[in-house]
Write a protein that holds these residues in place. Sequence first.
Motif, PDB file in Angstrom:
ATOM      1  N   LEU A   1      -3.666   6.232  -4.047  1.00  0.00           N
ATOM      2  CA  LEU A   1      -4.068   5.625  -2.778  1.00  0.00           C
ATOM      3  C   LEU A   1      -4.244   4.120  -2.918  1.00  0.00           C
ATOM      4  CD1 LEU A   1      -6.663   8.046  -1.133  1.00  0.00           C
ATOM      5  CD2 LEU A   1      -4.651   7.093  -0.042  1.00  0.00           C
ATOM      6  N   GLN A   2      -4.860   3.732  -4.042  1.00  0.00           N
ATOM      7  CA  GLN A   2      -5.094   2.309  -4.284  1.00  0.00           C
ATOM      8  C   GLN A   2      -3.772   1.555  -4.457  1.00  0.00           C
ATOM      9  OE1 GLN A   2      -8.247   1.276  -4.132  1.00  0.00           O
ATOM     10  NE2 GLN A   2      -7.568  -0.847  -4.222  1.00  0.00           N
ATOM     11  N   LYS A   3      -2.827   2.190  -5.119  1.00  0.00           N
ATOM     12  CA  LYS A   3      -1.577   1.518  -5.460  1.00  0.00           C
ATOM     13  C   LYS A   3      -0.608   1.470  -4.279  1.00  0.00           C
ATOM     14  CE  LYS A   3       2.052   1.590  -9.031  1.00  0.00           C
ATOM     15  NZ  LYS A   3       2.519   2.289 -10.247  1.00  0.00           N
ATOM     16  N   TYR A   4      -0.522   2.596  -3.519  1.00  0.00           N
ATOM     17  CA  TYR A   4       0.513   2.669  -2.490  1.00  0.00           C
ATOM     18  C   TYR A   4      -0.054   2.733  -1.067  1.00  0.00           C
ATOM     19  CZ  TYR A   4       3.470   3.832  -6.481  1.00  0.00           C
ATOM     20  OH  TYR A   4       4.126   3.802  -7.670  1.00  0.00           O
ATOM     21  N   GLY A   5      -1.332   2.596  -0.915  1.00  0.00           N
ATOM     22  CA  GLY A   5      -1.924   2.744   0.424  1.00  0.00           C
ATOM     23  C   GLY A   5      -2.109   1.437   1.161  1.00  0.00           C
ATOM     24  N   ASN A   6      -1.283   0.446   0.869  1.00  0.00           N
ATOM     25  CA  ASN A   6      -1.463  -0.850   1.525  1.00  0.00           C
ATOM     26  C   ASN A   6      -0.615  -1.009   2.789  1.00  0.00           C
ATOM     27  OD1 ASN A   6       0.932  -0.876   0.216  1.00  0.00           O
ATOM     28  ND2 ASN A   6       0.714  -2.909  -0.703  1.00  0.00           N
ATOM     29  N   THR A   7       0.072   0.053   3.196  1.00  0.00           N
ATOM     30  CA  THR A   7       0.778  -0.025   4.481  1.00  0.00           C
ATOM     31  C   THR A   7      -0.201   0.316   5.609  1.00  0.00           C
ATOM     32  OG1 THR A   7       1.475   2.259   4.167  1.00  0.00           O
ATOM     33  CG2 THR A   7       3.049   0.551   3.547  1.00  0.00           C
ATOM     34  N   LYS A   8       0.190  -0.012   6.834  1.00  0.00           N
ATOM     35  CA  LYS A   8      -0.726   0.124   7.971  1.00  0.00           C
ATOM     36  C   LYS A   8      -1.229   1.552   8.131  1.00  0.00           C
ATOM     37  CE  LYS A   8       1.534  -3.562  10.555  1.00  0.00           C
ATOM     38  NZ  LYS A   8       2.475  -3.833  11.633  1.00  0.00           N
ATOM     39  N   ALA A   9      -0.348   2.520   7.898  1.00  0.00           N
ATOM     40  CA  ALA A   9      -0.717   3.918   8.138  1.00  0.00           C
ATOM     41  C   ALA A   9      -1.891   4.370   7.276  1.00  0.00           C
ATOM     42  CB  ALA A   9       0.493   4.815   7.883  1.00  0.00           C
ATOM     43  N   TYR A  10      -2.028   3.784   6.046  1.00  0.00           N
ATOM     44  CA  TYR A  10      -3.037   4.299   5.105  1.00  0.00           C
ATOM     45  C   TYR A  10      -4.057   3.258   4.682  1.00  0.00           C
ATOM     46  CZ  TYR A  10      -0.474   8.629   4.638  1.00  0.00           C
ATOM     47  OH  TYR A  10       0.111   9.830   4.905  1.00  0.00           O
ATOM     48  N   ARG A  11      -3.958   2.034   5.192  1.00  0.00           N
ATOM     49  CA  ARG A  11      -4.848   0.970   4.715  1.00  0.00           C
ATOM     50  C   ARG A  11      -6.316   1.312   4.961  1.00  0.00           C
ATOM     51  NH1 ARG A  11      -2.818  -4.277   7.175  1.00  0.00           N
ATOM     52  NH2 ARG A  11      -0.946  -3.553   6.086  1.00  0.00           N
ATOM     53  N   ARG A  12      -6.620   1.761   6.167  1.00  0.00           N
ATOM     54  CA  ARG A  12      -8.020   2.062   6.499  1.00  0.00           C
ATOM     55  C   ARG A  12      -8.526   3.248   5.684  1.00  0.00           C
ATOM     56  NH1 ARG A  12      -9.919   5.126  10.736  1.00  0.00           N
ATOM     57  NH2 ARG A  12      -7.821   5.282  11.609  1.00  0.00           N
ATOM     58  N   HIS A  13      -7.667   4.290   5.519  1.00  0.00           N
ATOM     59  CA  HIS A  13      -8.071   5.468   4.754  1.00  0.00           C
ATOM     60  C   HIS A  13      -8.327   5.099   3.298  1.00  0.00           C
ATOM     61  CE1 HIS A  13      -6.743   7.151   8.394  1.00  0.00           C
ATOM     62  NE2 HIS A  13      -5.443   7.188   8.115  1.00  0.00           N
TER      63      HIS A  13
END
Length: 1514
Positions: free
Chosen positions: A1497-1509
Amino acid sequence: MGQEPRTLPPSPNWYCARCSDAVPGGLFGFAARTSVFLVRVGPGAGVSPGTPPFRVIGELVGHTERVSGFTFSHHPGQYHLCATSSDDGTVKIWDVETKAVVAEHALHQHTISALHWSPRVKDLIVSGDEKGVVFCYWLNRSDSQHLFIEPRTIFCLTCSPHHEDLVAIGYKDGIVVIIDISKKGEVIHRLRGHDDEIHSIAWCPLPGEDCLSINQEENSEPEIPNGKIIAQTLVTKGCYLATGSKDQTIRIWSCSRGRGVMILKLPFLKRRGVGIDPTVKERLWLTLHWPSNQATQLVSSSFGGELLLWDLTQSWRRKYTLFSASSEGQNHSRIVFNLCPLQTEDDKQLLLSTSMDRDVKCWDVATLECCWTLPSLGGFAYSLAFSPVDTGCLAIGVGDGMIRVWNTLSIKNNYDVKNFWQGVKSKVTALCWHPAKEGCLAFGTDDGKVGLYDTYSNKPPQISSTYHKKTVYTLTWGPPLPPMSFGGEGDRPSLTLYSCGGEGIVFQHNPWKLSGEAFDINKLIRDTNSIKYKLPVHTEISWKADGKIMALGNEDGSIEIFQVPNLKLICTIQQHHKLVNTISWHHEHGSQPELSYLMASGSNNAVIYVHNLKTVIESSPESPVTITEPYRTLSGHTAKITSLAWSPHHDGRLVSASYDGTAQVWDTLQEEPQCNFRGHRGRLLCVAWSPLDPDCIYSGADDFCVYKWLTSMQDHSRPPQGKKSIELEKKRLSQPKPKPKKKKKPPSRVSVELESIDGNEEEAIKESSRPVENGLSVSDREGEEGAREPESSCSLAPVVPREPVICTPVSSGLEKSKITINNKVTSLKKEPPKEKLEALIKKRKARSTLPLSTSLDHRPKEELHQDCLVLAAAKHAKELNEDVSADLEERFHLGLFTDRAALYRMMEIEGKGHLENGHPELFHQLMLWKGDLKGVLQTAAERGELTDNLVAMAPVAGYHVWLWAVEAFAKQLCFQDQYVKAASHLLSIHKVYEAVELLKSNHFYREAIVVAKARLRPEDPILKDLYLSWGTILERDGHYAVAAKCYLGATSAYDAAKVLAKKGDAASLRTAAELAAIAGEEELSASLALRCAQELLLARNWVGAQEVLQLHESLQGQRLVFCLLELLSRHLEEKQHSESRSSSSYHAWSAGTQGPFVERVTAAWKSVFSLDSPEQSRPALQKLQSIEYPSATSNTPSRQLLLHICHDLTLAVLSQHVGSWDVAVQALLRAVVRSHDSGNFAIMQEVCSALLPDGCDHLRDRLGDRQSPATAAFKSLEAFFLYGRLYEFWWSLSRPCPKSSSVGMRPGHRRTPSAERSQQLGSASTEDAGSTEPMTASQPEPSSPPGQDPRHPGEHGPMLGACQKLLSEKHAGLQHSRRTVTEVQETLAEMILQHQQSQLCSSTANGASESGPEQEAERPLSGPRNQCKEEKDEPVSLPELTKRLTEANQKIAMFPESIKAWPFPDVLECCLVLLHVAAQCPGCVTPEVQRQAQELLQKYGNTKAYRRHRQVCT
């Protein structure tokens, strides 16, 4: 180009004395057809700075027939009230703020012709009708007064602005009267002088007669006394009155003297560069306006549309000023009907005029110059087309015989419209701009004409010498085809024009030589593809943008795809089964090039189908492919689809126009409706997406309107259903009804000159019955009239009651008419009984052949004695002297006793008597006695009085006379509509071909076939032609079974099967399939059988479906699919509650529920289809592998989804039979992914539990350790299996004791797609573990064994441990890169959109900025715009975005194909679920898995869909 909606309204009604009006503050209204359109003028219009300050703001809808009068209340505080009169007999009072009716009355019994709201009495509305009746109606007390002044037709009336009781009335015959309504309509003055219709009456704005220095003795007419002494109390001070008449004069009258004081004769103004039209003087409407601030001036209309300002100060000089004299072309081009003044909010004095040229013009009274023009439409808006070269130029084809070209980008003028009418002379039904040549516009008309206009010149259009026999449906430009493509580059055009007409033929026109013959492309199609059967009737043509593929839509609902250069048929789409109205190819400049292969089509049924033809076009098959499954299905409209247009700004965004009265925007890739426009009052006929503004769409309809509307401002997302659609239908039916032709209008109300198309009313009548084109056919008119029938029958019922006692009369006049009608009815019944009549006929003597001579023998005795003497003298005289000859001539009846010449003379006189008395048969008898048979026949033929007896005797006069007599008699019988008898007589002289042609041309096909078959050789081509012609007509009328017999008679079994299948029900499809099989058309038979099986599938008739499929060996594979589908459906049904089970006709072999699902399937296949060995399975496997179904979306219908899934599952089971485990895994994965993509989690879980009850281990064993192509597919399959188990476990945590039977996995159950699930995950993870109720409410309930507590981690340890396979870093990286690419593309699209808007609106930035937030607030946008607003991202530069896109694409390229080839569950979504499970059930998830999930999550969650999560979870 301002960001506000716009309207091109219908034309103001013609030949009405007052059908437009305006009030201070800037509100103007005009009557158009059955409604009133309101226009806000001045600063309050809220338009963009720099553009003309006016805007159409609404419509008053309520009348059912033409509005004949419109007037505002001119009392301060009451400016929002107005009144209308209509041909429906009502006067309505409206509140324009609410657009609702405040009050109404239907006092008039005849057509209302004049209306005015008193300027002195706040609540008084005065109206007059064509029989001379005047009604005064007081609104506040709902009281009325009936006045009958003169039995003449009222043309106009105007209430006095100075005295509340005075009303001036103008009549059709030129009389003007001033009445006092307080004295029961007593006539104060009768003003005589005009000798033709009074068109307008204007009171002088100032009281008294001092404002004009008129010498009363000069120019005045002799005073005409009224015949009685009138009290002068009301008019002692007097007032002037102006009247305009069709006699070409304006007269000023003195009310104190009751006589005329000034006559103004209209000047005839010759325009520069325009020849004199001799009919201009005959066509005149003279309307007046007396300015309130200038009593010495008077404005009038003139012959050709000019406006004149008259100077009344000097009576001896007829001085006038011409409006807009300095600038050419600003005046109206046709007569003006109404003038009304308007004072804007900024106190500007304006004058508004309506004209026959269909323009509303606004004039500045101070400068006499035209401020602006509002164009309007006088017919249906049939076609819209944006120019690909001159961007923003919109061509509109209208039913009033004119083409409009609207420059939608004009900054100075929102309604910059040019009219083109030369050479058109008919309704314009089709338009198409040349793709490259500027200003080159092709048009097609209702009468079959095709032409080319150069919109930049004033030249008349070029007209093609080849006409269609019926309406032109469609025009399109495409590459030249043989024979036009022969020759070098310079010898032929690069593009030719294609036209499709109502007779079903497509012509190719050479634009370089329109005078040459156009080519019918059917010949090329027939030759290239060696087609022997009858080609279908074409109704639509569309070229793909690259010019290599052509699509033809047909009347039978099929669409054929052809390839250049010789139109090789590569594909037939059997989807619609009803007439195809529109086909549209996706544009080629989208972010995904493969979308250019999408083709959308609409037909007479309400469903839109989108097909992806990429595979077919790229493979270019040797024999044509038949497609029966769409790529996407767009359902929602409730009536036929008339037009489709792809958005040039989006990928896969489509707008559709429908007969249900709405336009719908769709996201075709997701099958989702976006927004629905309901502004029209009629059936939509055309739609076009703005090439510059992504938010803007234009639509045209049969309500005479073109609307520009914004998608972001619509309140509805889908077409109306149920009650809403009924309301829309009522709204549409409130449009004008076609008036019966018997209804007479006053001569002046109809156009004097017979022009191409003249008058809104005539046009409305014509337009209400649209020609049979693009499926807008006669049947719709019948339906429309049928819907109105109850209404009309109710209105007619009181007039002719069945029982006069029951009916209560409305008024004394009506009562009288009722009594007379009933007297007529009863008088008809007083007839003698039938028996008496027969007796009378029997007793009646035969008519004498010589009645005149017989009567002369019954004269007095003296006369008879004289006859004897004259006869004796004649007989015994040697030579007749003059006296005896004269006596014999006088006494012609003595010819009976003298010589033959005298007898002939007697017979001639008797014969003339018979003819004069209407007894030609007795005349013929006399001529026969005379022996002149030929003369008898000639005389009878000339008079059309030949009879069977005469013709029977004709052979006596000779053979040739007989032949001639029979032919003459046949012609006479044709005039008397006795065609069958005429044909029989032709047969008697052996004219068989003529008899057959006579019967055929008059639609006696049955009789013609009998004659031809009995008298001609069997191989005679005329027999086949008869069968085909009759079959075509029967097919058009919907008699498909008889049409099929005709085609079989013509030995065209292919056409017979096709026509039987048009009905589309299961029985017809089965018969068609069997017929095609008998005739050896195996491919057609198989496709029809499959269609029939699918229809039976919808009815859940499994037995019938298998019986149909059994007809063909080639459908063995489909039988296996249907067998598996039946077992799966029964399996799912067993899991539901018994009360919710549907009544389905299952086979007996589907009853057993014991054992694993796959074993049950194989057992059924073995017992039913004898499928034992791999060799038997292989042909079916190969056949099914050749069929590809499109991917699923969340809007894919459940039954279609199940069928596609079962197709994949059948492939999987068959592959296991033949030992092809690679194919089995891939097919199984496709089934799982299909259910996942549709958002149907329940089906996905059922598929997994049925096909993989023990997990995926046995498949791993079968594949072995080797690196087969299916290894990657297996990993994806295993991941989806674990993904489902993971969700089931997570949901079970919130329900510790669920019901064991409530799997909730019915086929129709819908789940939200995974992207939405991940967003719900984030919201759930921000709360405590027990707060998942809102989310789980929409999920299916999981099943767990009774007594098991899911919170014990030991039970689910292995499963949760295996879930570590879901945390694949490679897949996480690939999905991250793809998300990045998508986001960058969305951001780039947003930037391009903003740049376009800033460019377009740079000069109108203030207006745009004001309207922007309102539009956003109106309807939140789904997509990047909304997300950007929520998250308030910092702006990113273009180079930075390009860099991100490049890096992401490079990363995607580096991943191995095995990973990219197959879908994989969203890794980050799985991370979130696992972390959520860990929070709810401590100890269930190992720390190592938690750590790995957080790292991903930390590595690949920087797109809009997952940033908040990511922020929440970490």
